[in-house]
Design an enzyme around this catalytic site. Structure first.
Site, PDB file in Angstrom:
ATOM      1  N   ASP A  93      53.574 -26.897  81.210  1.00 60.91           N
ATOM      2  CA  ASP A  93      53.437 -27.501  80.923  1.00 60.91           C
ATOM      3  C   ASP A  93      54.588 -28.053  83.356  1.00 60.91           C
ATOM      4  O   ASP A  93      54.196 -28.636  83.877  1.00 60.91           O
ATOM      5  CB  ASP A  93      54.046 -29.013  80.700  1.00 60.91           C
ATOM      6  CG  ASP A  93      55.787 -29.277  80.110  1.00 60.91           C
ATOM      7  OD1 ASP A  93      56.037 -28.692  80.438  1.00 60.91           O
ATOM      8  OD2 ASP A  93      55.432 -30.195  79.706  1.00 60.91           O
TER       9      ASP A  93
ATOM     10  N   GLU B 208      57.925 -29.077  72.369  1.00 56.24           N
ATOM     11  CA  GLU B 208      59.721 -29.261  73.210  1.00 56.24           C
ATOM     12  C   GLU B 208      60.438 -31.020  71.650  1.00 56.24           C
ATOM     13  O   GLU B 208      59.770 -31.210  71.235  1.00 56.24           O
ATOM     14  CB  GLU B 208      59.416 -30.397  74.283  1.00 56.24           C
ATOM     15  CG  GLU B 208      59.055 -29.525  75.632  1.00 56.24           C
ATOM     16  CD  GLU B 208      59.446 -29.995  76.921  1.00 56.24           C
ATOM     17  OE1 GLU B 208      60.350 -31.295  76.848  1.00 56.24           O
ATOM     18  OE2 GLU B 208      59.391 -29.656  78.134  1.00 56.24           O
TER      19      GLU B 208
ATOM     20  N   GLU C  82      65.825 -22.719  76.092  1.00 51.46           N
ATOM     21  CA  GLU C  82      65.730 -23.095  77.818  1.00 51.46           C
ATOM     22  C   GLU C  82      67.528 -23.663  78.668  1.00 51.46           C
ATOM     23  O   GLU C  82      67.692 -24.926  78.204  1.00 51.46           O
ATOM     24  CB  GLU C  82      63.988 -23.997  77.984  1.00 51.46           C
ATOM     25  CG  GLU C  82      64.880 -24.355  80.040  1.00 51.46           C
ATOM     26  CD  GLU C  82      63.583 -24.838  80.953  1.00 51.46           C
ATOM     27  OE1 GLU C  82      63.048 -24.981  80.121  1.00 51.46           O
ATOM     28  OE2 GLU C  82      63.283 -24.870  81.834  1.00 51.46           O
TER      29      GLU C  82
END
Ligand code: KIV
Length: 284
Positions: free
Chosen positions: A47, A118, A185
């Protein structure tokens, strides 16, 4: 170069055999084709496209339809690389049913091989529902840009005792819910390494150190196509953006100086057709 289609099972084999695999965030047919030909194992239609391609200030506004449009293009280019569709904000948070419905669209319409969402342990029911529908799913923890408002910005995660503990619990809970891989991340390397060792599924690092099974980067960062900022964890391997600017500028200069088009850029007509044409229009 990858010989066979890279699948969640291939990723799992990498973990078992202690070999690495690569992932790049890409969003279009030609870049995906180049990435596959370069041997990249997995293509994430991230995204991040909201910012790097569509010019949004963050990832929040991206819609399922916009993501599908790009997933279809990347899937068409990918015969061997595993294509992962990143589920946009609010396409999976409302309910597990909504998540399964939209994840299904990315496989049925987009022809993706897997989806990514996520979030931490609170997404476990959603992961379970997607997994139960037979859809391979990657869970993304650490810096999760869709909830950067709650995280206080695009910041490193897991650098306090509480947040490191939370990330470990998140990862275990998402793995147990059925995620075939955990993507981390912006987590300090040593914390990410400990979390990796506590898991049995393959792990993917976007800025979370060298010990995970895969390394991933955003293609636009690698290529120098997005120049607003470059995360510390990323690496610019080429300056394609500068090349584009320079080529467009050369064209512009040739146009205003009346050099372009050159003879080799023009189409010819035979003298007889030209003569007949001129004769005919004189009569008009
Ligand atoms: O959108 C994206 O490219 C991602 C990666 C940064 C993990 O989510």
């Amino acid at each position: 170069m990858t010989q066979e289609k890279f699948t969640p099972i291939s990723a799992n084999n990498c973990r078992k055999e202690n070999t690495k695999f690569s992932m790049i965030s890409v969003y279009d047919y030609p870049t995906a084709k180049f990435a596959e030909e370069a041997g990249i194992n997995s293509l994430l239609v991230g995204d991040s496209l909201a910012m790097t391609v569509l010019g949004h200030q963050d990832t929040i506004s991206l819609t399922v339809e916009e993501m599908l449009h790009h997933v279809k293009a990347v899937s068409k280019a990918s015969k061997k690389s595993m294509v992962v569709a990143d589920m946009p904000f609010m396409s999976y948070q409302v309910s597990p049913q909504q998540a399964v419905h939209n994840a299904g669209r990315f496989l049925k319409e987009g022809r993706a091989d897997a989806v990514k969402i996520e979030g931490g342990y609170q997404m476990s029911e959603t992961v379970k529902a997607i997994f139960s529908a037979g859809i391979p799913i990657i869970a993304h923890i650490g810096l999760t840009p869709q909830s950067s408002g709650q995280l206080g910005g695009l910041k490193v995660q897991g650098n306090t005792l509480e947040s490191a503990e939370k990330l470990l619990n998140d990862a275990i809970s998402l793995q147990d819910a059925g995620a075939f891989s955990i993507l981390m991340e912006c987590i300090p390397s040593k914390i990410a390494s400990i979390i990796h060792k506590k898991l049995h599924v393959p792990t993917i690092s976007y800025g979370s150190g060298p010990d995970l099974d895969a390394q991933g980067l955003v293609g636009a960062d690698i290529l120098g196509l997005f120049d607003l900022f470059l995360p510390k964890f990323s690496k610019r391997y080429s300056e394609v953006g500068k090349e584009i600017k320079s080529s467009f500028n050369k064209f512009h200069k040739e146009v205003i100086s009346k050099k372009f088009p050159y003879l080799e850029n023009q189409y010819n007509v035979s003298d007889s057709v030209l003569k007949d044409f001129l004769k005919k229009i004189k009569k008009i």
